[in-house]
Design a protein around this motif. Sequence first.
Motif, mmCIF file in Angstrom:
data_model
loop_
_atom_site.group_PDB
_atom_site.id
_atom_site.type_symbol
_atom_site.label_atom_id
_atom_site.label_comp_id
_atom_site.label_asym_id
_atom_site.label_seq_id
_atom_site.Cartn_x
_atom_site.Cartn_y
_atom_site.Cartn_z
ATOM 1 N N ARG A 158 -6.561 -11.958 -1.536
ATOM 2 C CA ARG A 158 -7.480 -10.862 -1.215
ATOM 3 C C ARG A 158 -6.757 -9.628 -0.707
ATOM 4 N NH1 ARG A 158 -12.172 -13.886 2.046
ATOM 5 N NH2 ARG A 158 -12.817 -15.268 0.365
ATOM 6 N N GLN A 204 -7.431 -5.905 -2.230
ATOM 7 C CA GLN A 204 -7.932 -4.807 -1.408
ATOM 8 C C GLN A 204 -6.925 -3.666 -1.350
ATOM 9 O OE1 GLN A 204 -8.701 -6.931 2.210
ATOM 10 N NE2 GLN A 204 -10.783 -7.497 1.598
ATOM 11 N N THR A 205 -5.653 -4.012 -1.215
ATOM 12 C CA THR A 205 -4.615 -2.991 -1.143
ATOM 13 C C THR A 205 -4.554 -2.176 -2.422
ATOM 14 O OG1 THR A 205 -3.301 -4.276 0.417
ATOM 15 C CG2 THR A 205 -2.134 -2.615 -0.877
ATOM 16 N N GLN A 230 -7.228 -4.364 -12.364
ATOM 17 C CA GLN A 230 -6.443 -5.437 -11.763
ATOM 18 C C GLN A 230 -6.575 -6.683 -12.632
ATOM 19 O OE1 GLN A 230 -6.827 -6.058 -7.533
ATOM 20 N NE2 GLN A 230 -7.605 -3.992 -7.234
ATOM 21 N N ASN A 264 0.824 -1.204 0.000
ATOM 22 C CA ASN A 264 0.000 0.000 0.000
ATOM 23 C C ASN A 264 0.860 1.256 0.000
ATOM 24 O OD1 ASN A 264 -2.598 1.341 0.152
ATOM 25 N ND2 ASN A 264 -2.007 1.894 2.224
ATOM 26 N N PRO A 316 -7.446 3.268 -6.759
ATOM 27 C CA PRO A 316 -8.788 2.841 -7.151
ATOM 28 C C PRO A 316 -9.080 2.985 -8.644
ATOM 29 C CG PRO A 316 -8.877 4.903 -5.934
ATOM 30 C CD PRO A 316 -7.465 4.406 -5.854
ATOM 31 N N LEU A 374 0.890 3.856 -3.187
ATOM 32 C CA LEU A 374 0.484 5.253 -3.019
ATOM 33 C C LEU A 374 1.484 6.214 -3.648
ATOM 34 C CD1 LEU A 374 -0.944 5.184 0.607
ATOM 35 C CD2 LEU A 374 -2.224 5.622 -1.514
ATOM 36 N N ALA A 421 -6.918 -1.800 -4.653
ATOM 37 C CA ALA A 421 -8.153 -1.031 -4.798
ATOM 38 C C ALA A 421 -8.152 0.210 -3.919
ATOM 39 C CB ALA A 421 -9.358 -1.909 -4.470
ATOM 40 N N GLN A 422 -7.583 0.104 -2.735
ATOM 41 C CA GLN A 422 -7.535 1.253 -1.830
ATOM 42 C C GLN A 422 -6.498 2.283 -2.264
ATOM 43 O OE1 GLN A 422 -6.791 -0.563 1.962
ATOM 44 N NE2 GLN A 422 -8.924 -1.157 2.261
ATOM 45 N N ALA A 423 -5.309 1.805 -2.619
ATOM 46 C CA ALA A 423 -4.221 2.721 -2.950
ATOM 47 C C ALA A 423 -4.398 3.355 -4.331
ATOM 48 C CB ALA A 423 -2.875 1.996 -2.880
#
Length: 74
Positions: free
Chosen positions: A28, A32-33, A43, A10, A39, A14, A35-37
């Motif tokens: 997962r 998730q990482t 993927q 992450n 978006p 960023l 998608a958060q960092a």
Amino acid sequence: MADREPATANAWLLQQPQIEIVARDRGRGYAQTAAQALPHTDQVADRPHLMENANHAFLDAVRKSMRQVAARLG
């Protein structure tokens, strides 16, 4: 990256806003990482995992049909 921890990924992601596509395994945590960092990114599965998944699917299909194939071949 120094390790495979989602927090490390992450922090690195960023700092990479130019990335448009993230190739990753099916974990997962990485999904998730990413998608958060980042978006806005797409993927995709990485090549080794695609090949492994295709290989497993092929072998499963062959195993499931071996009785029918053997019976027809005699």
